[in-house]
Write a protein that holds these residues in place. Sequence first.
Motif, short mmCIF file in Angstrom:
data_model
loop_
_atom_site.label_atom_id
_atom_site.label_comp_id
_atom_site.label_asym_id
_atom_site.label_seq_id
_atom_site.Cartn_x
_atom_site.Cartn_y
_atom_site.Cartn_z
N ILE A 25 10.69 68.95 -15.28
CA ILE A 25 9.91 70.08 -14.78
C ILE A 25 8.93 70.13 -13.87
O ILE A 25 8.74 70.65 -13.00
N ILE A 26 8.00 69.08 -14.07
CA ILE A 26 6.96 68.62 -13.48
C ILE A 26 7.26 68.39 -12.07
O ILE A 26 6.87 68.68 -11.00
N ALA A 27 8.54 67.30 -11.75
CA ALA A 27 8.93 66.82 -10.62
C ALA A 27 9.52 68.13 -9.83
O ALA A 27 9.11 68.27 -8.60
N GLN A 28 10.10 69.19 -10.28
CA GLN A 28 10.67 70.30 -9.48
C GLN A 28 9.17 71.13 -9.15
O GLN A 28 9.61 71.61 -8.06
N ALA A 29 8.44 71.36 -10.21
CA ALA A 29 7.22 72.09 -9.71
C ALA A 29 6.34 71.48 -8.84
O ALA A 29 6.00 72.24 -7.78
N TYR A 30 6.45 70.39 -8.79
CA TYR A 30 5.52 69.57 -7.87
C TYR A 30 6.05 69.80 -6.35
O TYR A 30 5.35 70.16 -5.49
N VAL A 31 7.32 69.73 -6.18
CA VAL A 31 8.15 69.77 -4.82
C VAL A 31 7.76 71.47 -4.32
O VAL A 31 7.41 71.44 -3.33
N THR A 32 7.82 72.30 -5.20
CA THR A 32 7.90 73.62 -4.92
C THR A 32 6.34 73.74 -4.51
O THR A 32 6.08 74.47 -3.10
N GLU A 33 5.39 73.41 -5.12
CA GLU A 33 4.07 73.61 -4.90
C GLU A 33 3.53 72.94 -3.49
O GLU A 33 2.66 73.32 -2.62
N GLU A 268 7.71 75.54 -17.12
CA GLU A 268 7.73 75.88 -15.62
C GLU A 268 6.14 76.44 -15.40
O GLU A 268 5.51 75.98 -14.56
N GLN A 269 5.69 77.14 -16.25
CA GLN A 269 4.59 77.90 -15.92
C GLN A 269 3.35 76.64 -16.27
O GLN A 269 2.39 76.57 -15.30
N SER A 270 3.34 75.93 -17.04
CA SER A 270 2.49 74.76 -17.21
C SER A 270 2.45 73.64 -15.98
O SER A 270 1.65 73.25 -15.49
N ALA A 271 3.80 73.48 -15.85
CA ALA A 271 3.97 72.34 -14.82
C ALA A 271 3.37 72.73 -13.29
O ALA A 271 3.09 71.97 -12.73
N ARG A 272 3.67 74.15 -12.95
CA ARG A 272 3.05 74.60 -11.73
C ARG A 272 1.48 74.72 -11.69
O ARG A 272 0.86 74.41 -10.73
N LEU A 274 -0.39 72.40 -13.24
CA LEU A 274 -0.72 71.01 -13.03
C LEU A 274 -0.62 70.67 -11.61
O LEU A 274 -1.52 70.08 -11.06
N ALA A 275 0.67 71.18 -11.04
CA ALA A 275 0.87 70.81 -9.71
C ALA A 275 -0.24 71.34 -8.50
O ALA A 275 -0.77 70.84 -7.65
N GLN A 276 -0.56 72.52 -8.90
CA GLN A 276 -1.66 73.39 -7.99
C GLN A 276 -2.98 72.82 -8.27
O GLN A 276 -3.45 72.43 -7.19
N LEU A 277 -3.30 72.37 -9.64
CA LEU A 277 -4.58 71.71 -9.65
C LEU A 277 -4.58 70.31 -8.89
O LEU A 277 -5.48 70.08 -8.20
N VAL A 278 -3.30 69.50 -9.02
CA VAL A 278 -3.48 68.12 -8.42
C VAL A 278 -3.43 68.34 -6.65
O VAL A 278 -4.03 67.59 -6.16
N LEU A 279 -2.74 69.36 -6.30
CA LEU A 279 -2.59 69.43 -4.98
C LEU A 279 -3.86 69.90 -4.27
O LEU A 279 -4.21 69.73 -3.40
N SER A 280 -4.72 70.77 -4.97
CA SER A 280 -5.83 71.40 -4.39
C SER A 280 -7.15 70.35 -4.76
O SER A 280 -8.00 70.56 -3.77
N LYS A 281 -6.93 69.46 -5.47
CA LYS A 281 -8.08 68.37 -5.81
C LYS A 281 -9.25 68.79 -6.28
O LYS A 281 -10.45 68.36 -6.17
N GLN A 282 -9.14 70.25 -6.72
CA GLN A 282 -10.58 70.77 -7.28
C GLN A 282 -10.60 70.62 -8.90
O GLN A 282 -10.51 71.47 -9.51
N PHE A 283 -10.82 69.33 -8.99
CA PHE A 283 -11.23 68.92 -10.22
C PHE A 283 -12.21 67.58 -10.28
O PHE A 283 -11.93 66.86 -9.14
N GLU A 284 -12.97 67.49 -11.20
CA GLU A 284 -13.77 66.25 -11.29
C GLU A 284 -12.95 65.04 -11.81
O GLU A 284 -12.13 65.07 -12.83
N ASP A 290 -7.19 71.64 -19.97
CA ASP A 290 -6.17 72.03 -20.62
C ASP A 290 -5.54 73.33 -19.84
O ASP A 290 -6.23 74.10 -19.07
N TYR A 291 -4.27 73.71 -20.30
CA TYR A 291 -3.58 74.61 -19.71
C TYR A 291 -4.24 76.02 -19.77
O TYR A 291 -4.34 76.98 -19.01
N PHE A 292 -4.94 76.12 -20.96
CA PHE A 292 -5.63 77.38 -21.17
C PHE A 292 -7.08 77.60 -20.62
O PHE A 292 -7.52 78.63 -20.62
N ASP A 293 -7.57 76.60 -20.14
CA ASP A 293 -8.80 76.50 -19.15
C ASP A 293 -8.77 77.09 -17.91
O ASP A 293 -7.71 77.46 -17.40
N GLU A 294 -9.96 78.11 -17.94
CA GLU A 294 -9.95 78.94 -16.61
C GLU A 294 -10.07 77.88 -15.35
O GLU A 294 -10.59 76.87 -15.40
#
Length: 294
Positions: A25-33, A268-272, A274-284, A290-294
């Motif tokens: 699911i990660i692979a699929q979500a990463y392609v989408t995002e 799918e929800q969690s994978a998306r 993750l993909a959004q987080l990685v592609l945005s690069k907005q993390f230290e 965690d998925y539940f973090d704001e």
Amino acid sequence: MTPRMNITPVHTCIVVGASSGFGQIIAQAYVTEFFQTRPDHALFLVLVGRQADALAVTATQCHSRVPVSPTTPGGQLAVECVSGLHLDDLDNLDPHLDRLFAVAKHAIDFFPRDSNSAVPLQLDSCTMINNAGTLGDISLKVAQYEWKAMRDFLDINLVSYTACCTRFLRHITRERYPTQRTLVNISSLLAVQTFPYWGFYATAKAARDSLTKVIAQEEDAAYTKTLNYAPGPLDTSMQKIIRETMGDAQQRELYTDMHQQGNLVPMEQSARKLAQLVLSKQFESGSHIDYFDE
């Protein structure tokens, strides 16, 4: 004055453990995002796992996520499957990893020659998402462990993970991928908060988190970013094993109730996220999110 030639950046994403479950699911979500945020770029997706047939299914699913024709400028996806990678076979791990990173080294060769021929391709960045791992025996307390079982478990879940990280840092370099490299560990709440009967799993997850944080301190943060992502209690086959084998009755009841009440996190929800987080690069770099973090 010579006109500037357009270049299509090629981003490589390696997903380890992509043949089934959350990795698939990660692979699929990463392609989408990816194509939602970079429609004019190209993605080389490397799917890593044991079973060739299962990886082929994942590859087909990923191709279906491309929103534009692969013959138009940008929007290109090439997928390569690296099967037969047994992370528990440490004696043969080096040649397996040699094969994996040889594929990443020749990323552009996997795009069709007649696709986007007017615009040259150039490697840009590389991400590796390591989802491979096992649960361990959650029916036992630590007092009941056999040390050989823990050694075998850590070989798969920590030693091979370390080998993957080391090879990634050695082979994915600024000379080949000039923009950025990102190393993602699929972590867990168990890495930062302990519960009884989770000795195997929590030990590996905490160690993997620590290793990823060390890498963040050792490498130039402008080029290398690491992330520990805890996906939440996912609705996977692993959850079924937890409900059936958990040695602690209270936790077994908790997970059973979550399943019956529909409170497990959709993959799918969690994978998306993750993909959004990685592609945005907005993390230290080195952070645990965690998925539940704001």
